[in-house]
Design a protein around this motif. Structure first.
Motif, PDB file in Angstrom:
ATOM      1  N   GLY A  11     -35.759 -12.379 -27.720  1.00 45.78           N
ATOM      2  CA  GLY A  11     -35.355 -11.101 -28.296  1.00 45.78           C
ATOM      3  C   GLY A  11     -36.189  -9.992 -27.679  1.00 45.78           C
ATOM      4  N   ALA A  12     -36.053  -8.828 -28.272  1.00 40.39           N
ATOM      5  CA  ALA A  12     -36.647  -7.613 -27.688  1.00 40.39           C
ATOM      6  C   ALA A  12     -38.152  -7.729 -27.469  1.00 40.39           C
ATOM      7  N   GLY A  13     -38.826  -8.569 -28.243  1.00 40.65           N
ATOM      8  CA  GLY A  13     -40.282  -8.687 -28.131  1.00 40.65           C
ATOM      9  C   GLY A  13     -40.745  -9.192 -26.786  1.00 40.65           C
ATOM     10  N   PHE A  23     -36.201  -3.031 -31.359  1.00 36.05           N
ATOM     11  CA  PHE A  23     -35.154  -2.418 -32.168  1.00 36.05           C
ATOM     12  C   PHE A  23     -35.625  -1.888 -33.496  1.00 36.05           C
ATOM     13  N   ARG A  24     -36.470  -2.678 -34.125  1.00 36.88           N
ATOM     14  CA  ARG A  24     -36.790  -2.335 -35.503  1.00 36.88           C
ATOM     15  C   ARG A  24     -38.170  -1.695 -35.568  1.00 36.88           C
ATOM     16  N   ALA A  25     -38.194  -0.448 -35.101  1.00 33.10           N
ATOM     17  CA  ALA A  25     -39.470   0.290 -35.186  1.00 33.10           C
ATOM     18  C   ALA A  25     -39.676   0.654 -36.656  1.00 33.10           C
ATOM     19  N   PHE A  54     -26.130   6.959 -25.159  1.00 30.08           N
ATOM     20  CA  PHE A  54     -27.184   6.040 -25.634  1.00 30.08           C
ATOM     21  C   PHE A  54     -27.366   4.894 -24.636  1.00 30.08           C
ATOM     22  N   TYR A  55     -26.254   4.364 -24.142  1.00 33.16           N
ATOM     23  CA  TYR A  55     -26.369   3.252 -23.184  1.00 33.16           C
ATOM     24  C   TYR A  55     -26.705   3.740 -21.785  1.00 33.16           C
ATOM     25  N   ASN A  56     -26.228   4.934 -21.426  1.00 33.16           N
ATOM     26  CA  ASN A  56     -26.590   5.500 -20.106  1.00 33.16           C
ATOM     27  C   ASN A  56     -28.089   5.666 -20.007  1.00 33.16           C
ATOM     28  N   GLN A  57     -28.732   6.170 -21.120  1.00 31.14           N
ATOM     29  CA  GLN A  57     -30.197   6.339 -21.127  1.00 31.14           C
ATOM     30  C   GLN A  57     -30.885   4.989 -20.917  1.00 31.14           C
ATOM     31  N   ARG A  58     -30.424   3.955 -21.622  1.00 33.19           N
ATOM     32  CA  ARG A  58     -31.082   2.637 -21.533  1.00 33.19           C
ATOM     33  C   ARG A  58     -30.823   2.000 -20.165  1.00 33.19           C
ATOM     34  N   ARG A  59     -29.626   2.236 -19.608  1.00 29.25           N
ATOM     35  CA  ARG A  59     -29.320   1.667 -18.282  1.00 29.25           C
ATOM     36  C   ARG A  59     -30.218   2.335 -17.236  1.00 29.25           C
ATOM     37  N   MET A 114     -26.208 -13.378 -24.785  1.00 27.06           N
ATOM     38  CA  MET A 114     -25.233 -13.531 -25.884  1.00 27.06           C
ATOM     39  C   MET A 114     -24.799 -12.193 -26.476  1.00 27.06           C
ATOM     40  N   HIS A 115     -25.587 -11.116 -26.238  1.00 34.74           N
ATOM     41  CA  HIS A 115     -25.198  -9.792 -26.748  1.00 34.74           C
ATOM     42  C   HIS A 115     -24.773  -8.851 -25.635  1.00 34.74           C
ATOM     43  N   GLY A 116     -24.458  -9.434 -24.456  1.00 30.57           N
ATOM     44  CA  GLY A 116     -23.958  -8.632 -23.351  1.00 30.57           C
ATOM     45  C   GLY A 116     -25.064  -8.128 -22.451  1.00 30.57           C
ATOM     46  N   PHE A 157     -22.376  -4.785 -33.460  1.00 33.07           N
ATOM     47  CA  PHE A 157     -22.335  -5.429 -34.778  1.00 33.07           C
ATOM     48  C   PHE A 157     -20.873  -5.534 -35.233  1.00 33.07           C
ATOM     49  N   GLY A 158     -20.532  -6.728 -35.706  1.00 32.19           N
ATOM     50  CA  GLY A 158     -19.139  -6.982 -36.111  1.00 32.19           C
ATOM     51  C   GLY A 158     -18.328  -7.596 -34.988  1.00 32.19           C
ATOM     52  N   GLU A 159     -18.880  -7.674 -33.786  1.00 30.52           N
ATOM     53  CA  GLU A 159     -18.174  -8.314 -32.664  1.00 30.52           C
ATOM     54  C   GLU A 159     -18.766  -9.699 -32.417  1.00 30.52           C
ATOM     55  N   MET A 160     -17.977 -10.594 -31.876  1.00 31.68           N
ATOM     56  CA  MET A 160     -18.395 -11.980 -31.662  1.00 31.68           C
ATOM     57  C   MET A 160     -19.340 -12.073 -30.460  1.00 31.68           C
ATOM     58  N   GLY A 181     -40.156 -13.642 -29.446  1.00 35.21           N
ATOM     59  CA  GLY A 181     -40.029 -12.187 -29.547  1.00 35.21           C
ATOM     60  C   GLY A 181     -38.786 -11.705 -30.243  1.00 35.21           C
ATOM     61  N   THR A 182     -38.390 -12.406 -31.315  1.00 32.22           N
ATOM     62  CA  THR A 182     -37.248 -11.921 -32.085  1.00 32.22           C
ATOM     63  C   THR A 182     -37.587 -11.964 -33.567  1.00 32.22           C
ATOM     64  N   SER A 183     -37.150 -10.929 -34.270  1.00 31.17           N
ATOM     65  CA  SER A 183     -37.496 -10.801 -35.695  1.00 31.17           C
ATOM     66  C   SER A 183     -36.672 -11.730 -36.562  1.00 31.17           C
ATOM     67  N   GLY A 184     -35.626 -12.326 -36.010  1.00 32.13           N
ATOM     68  CA  GLY A 184     -34.783 -13.204 -36.837  1.00 32.13           C
ATOM     69  C   GLY A 184     -33.974 -12.413 -37.846  1.00 32.13           C
ATOM     70  N   VAL A 186     -30.991 -10.821 -36.981  1.00 26.97           N
ATOM     71  CA  VAL A 186     -29.584 -10.701 -36.585  1.00 26.97           C
ATOM     72  C   VAL A 186     -28.962 -12.086 -36.423  1.00 26.97           C
ATOM     73  N   TYR A 187     -27.806 -12.245 -37.036  1.00 29.34           N
ATOM     74  CA  TYR A 187     -27.054 -13.511 -36.932  1.00 29.34           C
ATOM     75  C   TYR A 187     -25.944 -13.335 -35.910  1.00 29.34           C
ATOM     76  N   PRO A 188     -25.463 -14.421 -35.321  1.00 28.66           N
ATOM     77  CA  PRO A 188     -25.839 -15.828 -35.548  1.00 28.66           C
ATOM     78  C   PRO A 188     -27.136 -16.284 -34.870  1.00 28.66           C
TER      79      PRO A 188
HETATM   80  C1  BV8 Z   1     -21.055 -11.363 -35.719  1.00 25.71           C
HETATM   81  C2  BV8 Z   1     -26.479  -5.334 -28.743  1.00 25.71           C
HETATM   82  C3  BV8 Z   1     -19.003 -12.232 -36.485  1.00 25.71           C
HETATM   83  C4  BV8 Z   1     -26.632  -3.897 -28.995  1.00 25.71           C
HETATM   84  C5  BV8 Z   1     -27.089  -6.402 -30.768  1.00 25.71           C
HETATM   85  C6  BV8 Z   1     -25.214  -9.974 -43.739  1.00 25.71           C
HETATM   86  C7  BV8 Z   1     -25.958 -11.126 -43.648  1.00 25.71           C
HETATM   87  C8  BV8 Z   1     -26.018 -11.849 -42.468  1.00 25.71           C
HETATM   88  C9  BV8 Z   1     -25.314 -11.417 -41.342  1.00 25.71           C
HETATM   89  C10 BV8 Z   1     -24.592 -10.267 -41.427  1.00 25.71           C
HETATM   90  C11 BV8 Z   1     -24.530  -9.536 -42.620  1.00 25.71           C
HETATM   91  N1  BV8 Z   1     -23.752  -8.458 -42.384  1.00 25.71           N
HETATM   92  C12 BV8 Z   1     -23.308  -8.495 -41.100  1.00 25.71           C
HETATM   93  C13 BV8 Z   1     -23.805  -9.587 -40.517  1.00 25.71           C
HETATM   94  C14 BV8 Z   1     -23.579 -10.024 -39.133  1.00 25.71           C
HETATM   95  C15 BV8 Z   1     -24.414  -9.193 -38.161  1.00 25.71           C
HETATM   96  C16 BV8 Z   1     -25.880  -9.224 -38.529  1.00 25.71           C
HETATM   97  O1  BV8 Z   1     -26.554 -10.205 -38.291  1.00 25.71           O
HETATM   98  N2  BV8 Z   1     -26.360  -8.124 -39.128  1.00 25.71           N
HETATM   99  C17 BV8 Z   1     -27.754  -8.085 -39.514  1.00 25.71           C
HETATM  100  C18 BV8 Z   1     -28.330  -6.703 -39.200  1.00 25.71           C
HETATM  101  C19 BV8 Z   1     -27.834  -8.411 -41.006  1.00 25.71           C
HETATM  102  N3  BV8 Z   1     -24.220  -9.803 -36.877  1.00 25.71           N
HETATM  103  C20 BV8 Z   1     -23.202  -9.419 -36.094  1.00 25.71           C
HETATM  104  O2  BV8 Z   1     -22.454  -8.503 -36.352  1.00 25.71           O
HETATM  105  C21 BV8 Z   1     -22.984 -10.243 -34.846  1.00 25.71           C
HETATM  106  N4  BV8 Z   1     -21.614 -10.616 -34.775  1.00 25.71           N
HETATM  107  O3  BV8 Z   1     -21.634 -11.805 -36.679  1.00 25.71           O
HETATM  108  O4  BV8 Z   1     -19.740 -11.563 -35.466  1.00 25.71           O
HETATM  109  C22 BV8 Z   1     -17.613 -12.350 -36.006  1.00 25.71           C
HETATM  110  C23 BV8 Z   1     -16.914 -13.498 -36.335  1.00 25.71           C
HETATM  111  C24 BV8 Z   1     -15.600 -13.618 -35.908  1.00 25.71           C
HETATM  112  C25 BV8 Z   1     -15.018 -12.597 -35.163  1.00 25.71           C
HETATM  113  C26 BV8 Z   1     -15.727 -11.456 -34.831  1.00 25.71           C
HETATM  114  C27 BV8 Z   1     -17.031 -11.310 -35.267  1.00 25.71           C
HETATM  115  C28 BV8 Z   1     -23.276  -9.442 -33.592  1.00 25.71           C
HETATM  116  C29 BV8 Z   1     -24.729  -9.098 -33.546  1.00 25.71           C
HETATM  117  C30 BV8 Z   1     -25.036  -8.456 -32.188  1.00 25.71           C
HETATM  118  C31 BV8 Z   1     -25.384  -7.005 -32.380  1.00 25.71           C
HETATM  119  N5  BV8 Z   1     -25.845  -6.463 -31.112  1.00 25.71           N
HETATM  120  N6  BV8 Z   1     -27.441  -5.968 -29.580  1.00 25.71           N
HETATM  121  C32 BV8 Z   1     -27.614  -3.356 -28.024  1.00 25.71           C
HETATM  122  O5  BV8 Z   1     -28.572  -4.057 -27.633  1.00 25.71           O
HETATM  123  O6  BV8 Z   1     -27.420  -2.179 -27.684  1.00 25.71           O
HETATM  124  S1  BV8 Z   1     -28.283  -6.926 -31.810  1.00 25.71           S
HETATM  125  C33 BV8 Z   1     -29.804  -6.326 -31.381  1.00 25.71           C
HETATM  126  O7  BV8 Z   1     -30.702  -6.947 -32.320  1.00 25.71           O
HETATM  127  C34 BV8 Z   1     -30.327  -6.721 -30.030  1.00 25.71           C
HETATM  128  O8  BV8 Z   1     -29.536  -7.607 -29.304  1.00 25.71           O
HETATM  129  C35 BV8 Z   1     -31.645  -7.416 -30.398  1.00 25.71           C
HETATM  130  O9  BV8 Z   1     -32.043  -8.328 -29.467  1.00 25.71           O
HETATM  131  C36 BV8 Z   1     -31.219  -8.051 -31.656  1.00 25.71           C
HETATM  132  C37 BV8 Z   1     -32.239  -8.719 -32.496  1.00 25.71           C
HETATM  133  O10 BV8 Z   1     -33.346  -7.895 -32.542  1.00 25.71           O
HETATM  134  P1  BV8 Z   1     -34.689  -8.486 -31.906  1.00 25.71           P
HETATM  135  O11 BV8 Z   1     -34.420  -8.836 -30.488  1.00 25.71           O
HETATM  136  O12 BV8 Z   1     -35.185  -9.559 -32.797  1.00 25.71           O
HETATM  137  O13 BV8 Z   1     -35.603  -7.222 -31.908  1.00 25.71           O
HETATM  138  P2  BV8 Z   1     -36.491  -6.684 -33.118  1.00 25.71           P
HETATM  139  O14 BV8 Z   1     -36.982  -5.337 -32.741  1.00 25.71           O
HETATM  140  O15 BV8 Z   1     -35.747  -6.875 -34.407  1.00 25.71           O
HETATM  141  O16 BV8 Z   1     -37.726  -7.706 -33.164  1.00 25.71           O
HETATM  142  C38 BV8 Z   1     -38.630  -7.739 -32.086  1.00 25.71           C
HETATM  143  C39 BV8 Z   1     -39.641  -8.831 -32.397  1.00 25.71           C
HETATM  144  O17 BV8 Z   1     -40.565  -8.881 -31.306  1.00 25.71           O
HETATM  145  C40 BV8 Z   1     -40.470  -8.554 -33.644  1.00 25.71           C
HETATM  146  O18 BV8 Z   1     -40.538  -9.730 -34.423  1.00 25.71           O
HETATM  147  C41 BV8 Z   1     -41.868  -8.184 -33.102  1.00 25.71           C
HETATM  148  O19 BV8 Z   1     -42.894  -8.661 -33.945  1.00 25.71           O
HETATM  149  C42 BV8 Z   1     -41.877  -8.912 -31.793  1.00 25.71           C
HETATM  150  N7  BV8 Z   1     -42.712  -8.298 -30.761  1.00 25.71           N
HETATM  151  C43 BV8 Z   1     -42.914  -6.977 -30.518  1.00 25.71           C
HETATM  152  N8  BV8 Z   1     -43.752  -6.834 -29.468  1.00 25.71           N
HETATM  153  C44 BV8 Z   1     -44.057  -8.086 -29.033  1.00 25.71           C
HETATM  154  C45 BV8 Z   1     -43.399  -9.015 -29.854  1.00 25.71           C
HETATM  155  N9  BV8 Z   1     -43.518 -10.348 -29.678  1.00 25.71           N
HETATM  156  C46 BV8 Z   1     -44.298 -10.774 -28.666  1.00 25.71           C
HETATM  157  N10 BV8 Z   1     -44.970  -9.940 -27.835  1.00 25.71           N
HETATM  158  C47 BV8 Z   1     -44.871  -8.605 -27.990  1.00 25.71           C
HETATM  159  N11 BV8 Z   1     -45.539  -7.788 -27.153  1.00 25.71           N
END
Ligand code: BV8
Length: 236
Positions: A11-13, A23-25, A54-59, A114-116, A157-160, A181-184, A186-188
């Protein structure tokens, strides 16, 4: 104990020390935006210019960042791993791709975004995916369909997520699962550790600090990824 079939989830970490924001500042905002405004189909439909910018900046930012020691440690491991090794990343940056490009050809390294990917675009009508390195306009015409527009090839979010069948098959067969490096949050992806446990795999969390899902793992290795990741895999 020697392991044969490895699945690593990142993940982002893992990219944080390369300068890519996570992501989760603390303020819950993502580069100043609410997630639902920039990473959902609804947000894109409501304001395509905001989302494309937003994506142009990140790209553009990819030109300023480099793979770090954690990315390289995984690529080096792949070059010497004898069993199956699937690297699944939630990240849309190309740092794993660049680290792997520096290893010998043919090294056992399957990578799934898995997220493109920021460096790919998709036609909204035909679904055709193509490489895309530059900016994308809100009304970017598609070369693949007369009524199509080009959108980021990003799973919102909401896309497979992508390649779920390949990922699930690898989780069922793995004997070692390492989450890095993922906060756990986001599902799946956050549920992969349960699938690995069900398959009887040893499960390890490597993160800056314990995550909300830490209790689901057999072991935790905590610290910055550039130290914790090489440290763990060098000893494997
Ligand atoms: C789907 C692309 C179904 C965008 C991303 C309620 C309960 C459960 C689930 C859901 C719910 N409501 C909705 C859902 C589903 C939803 C979901 O999980 N929501 C969450 C918020 C509750 N999921 C979806 O929608 C997914 N799709 O379920 O589809 C479906 C079924 C049939 C048909 C159609 C659809 C799609 C999810 C994908 C979303 N897109 N990214 C973009 O990037 O622009 S998610 C986004 O979050 C990124 O991909 C990112 O990678 C991901 C997870 O975040 P992390 O990587 O973990 O980053 P974060 O900042 O959170 O954590 C960083 C970690 O690193 C921290 O722990 C930190 O301590 C650590 N760290 C920091 N620095 C360091 C470090 N570790 C080590 N060293 C360091 N230096």
């Amino acid at each position: 104990m020697t392991h044969r079939n490895l699945v690593v989830l990142t993940g982002a970490g893992i990219s944080a020390e390369s300068g890519v924001p996570t992501f989760r500042a603390d303020d819950g905002l993502w580069c100043g935006h609410r997630v639902e405004d920039v990473a959902t189909p609804q947000g894109y439909a409501a304001d395509p210019a905001l989302v494309q910018d937003f994506y142009n900046q990140r790209r553009r930012q990819l030109a300023e960042v480099r793979p770090n020691a954690a990315h390289r440690a995984l690529a080096d491991l792949a070059a010497r791993w004898e069993g199956d090794f699937l690297l699944v990343t939630q990240n849309v940056d190309d740092l794993h791709d660049r680290a792997h490009a520096q290893t010998p050809p043919g090294a056992g390294f399957e990578l799934i975004h898995m997220h493109g990917e920021l460096l790919k675009a998709r036609c909204t009508r035909s679904g055709v995916v193509m490489d895309w390195a530059g900016d994308m306009a809100a009304d970017q015409a598609s070369p693949h369909h007369p009524q199509g527009l080009m959108r980021p090839h990003i799973v919102w979010f909401g896309e497979m997520p992508l390649e779920m069948e390949r990922i699930e098959a690898a989780l069922e067969a793995c004997d070692l699962f390492v989450s890095i490096g993922t906060s756990g949050a986001v599902y799946p992806a956050a549920g992969f550790v349960q699938s690995a446990r069900y398959a009887g795999a040893r499960t390890v969390e490597i993160n800056l600090e314990p995550t909300q899902g830490a209790r689901l793992f057999d072991e935790g290795v905590y610290g910055p990824a550039t130290q914790a990741v090489p440290g763990f895999f060098d000893g494997l």
